[in-house]
Design a protein around this motif. Sequence first.
Motif: not given
Length: 417
Positions: A243-245, A248, A280, A377-378, A381
């Motif tokens: 995931g994004y977090r 990051r 990614l 991506y979304h 996911r």
Amino acid sequence: MNTPPKSSRWVGGNRFELLENGEEFFPRVFEAIAQAEREVLLETFILFDDKVGRQLHAALLAAAKRGVSIDVTIDGYGSPDLPPRFTGALIEAGVRLHVFEPCRRLFGLRTKWFRRMHRKLVVVDGVRAFVGGINYSADHLADFGPKAKQDYAVQIEGPLVAHIHRFATQALGERRPPRAHWWQRRGLREGASPVPPAVGDAQAMLVTRDNHEHRDDIERHYRAAIRSARREVIIANAYFFPGYRLLRELRRAAQRGVDVKLVLQGQPDMPIVKWAAELLHGPLLRAGVQIHEYCRRPLHGKVAVVDDEWATVGSSNLDPLSLALNLEANVVILDAGFNRQLRERLHTLIEKDCKQLDASSAPPRTAWRLVLDFAAYHFTRKFPAWAGWLPAHTPRLASPDEVEGREQPAVGHRAHP
């Protein structure tokens, strides 16, 4: 290190041994089962009727005939075609064989492909445990050929084994019958597993993922460790699409000067894996994250090291299935000696069998490409979460005959009261 999730707690006094690939893992597990005196609890995603599966089969039969209490849980999707002679011999010997099936089949077909019991656990006599990513199949051995998998597990001794034992026992729920002897029955049915004595200096915890109270525990441990990193992060993961977090945290760690290395599949067993990971590459490479593609054979490992002490080994990939749907189990370890050993193995992998990518290998940042990558991506996911809306998140254990919709024979009823 940052404070771990509240659902977890460190347990001291443990000793860990890294086991790489089937050549190190299978003999150690089979030896432990051969030495079992009271109990074997085993969970696996894949069990095949091949040379490895038959070795496990023989070890379990021999232990059952000695009077050892044995529970084996397999996943109905991962282990779909075990022949009746294979399962029947186990049940006849008194092995309690459970199949994870979250819902009944429709016209003989499994209706929920995306919800799996993906853990790989073994607990023997409550004093020795194994956790990792290695299944019981011949493709985890080098002599399988170019498609042989690269993977890792750990052998665990010490007080943490009691936590793993309690977890494995509770996962069986009401499917597990009362024990026949007082020394088997004492304390275990109430979940109070006897605690083995301290045998080492390692602190560790069992971290699991389910669809109730521990939906993101494994991912949170990864994020906390990366956020705390000051020198080095190495993650070797077969199916990498987090995931994004978490992405990051990886970018931020690289930007503050941490040496961040990802070891990913260069020869994936499924082409979509490489395509998803490539979405990614650009943002990670531009942030300074190093990406190494393992090209010798398919990578199946799920391990990581951070700085001088933190490490994890387990069953959880960093993809939507493992992080959003599957039942998973990792151990998180604080031990400089174990960390050093795993780091050396990963560095050897990187130096000998990996190809490092550079920013030029990432697709150009055109407006159309950015829109396409964002949508892909979304969707990728979120798709597992959509697929998991129905049925309810409650796991179901069944017997092999119940899964196939057949009436269960009398011996099966005795094995599954």
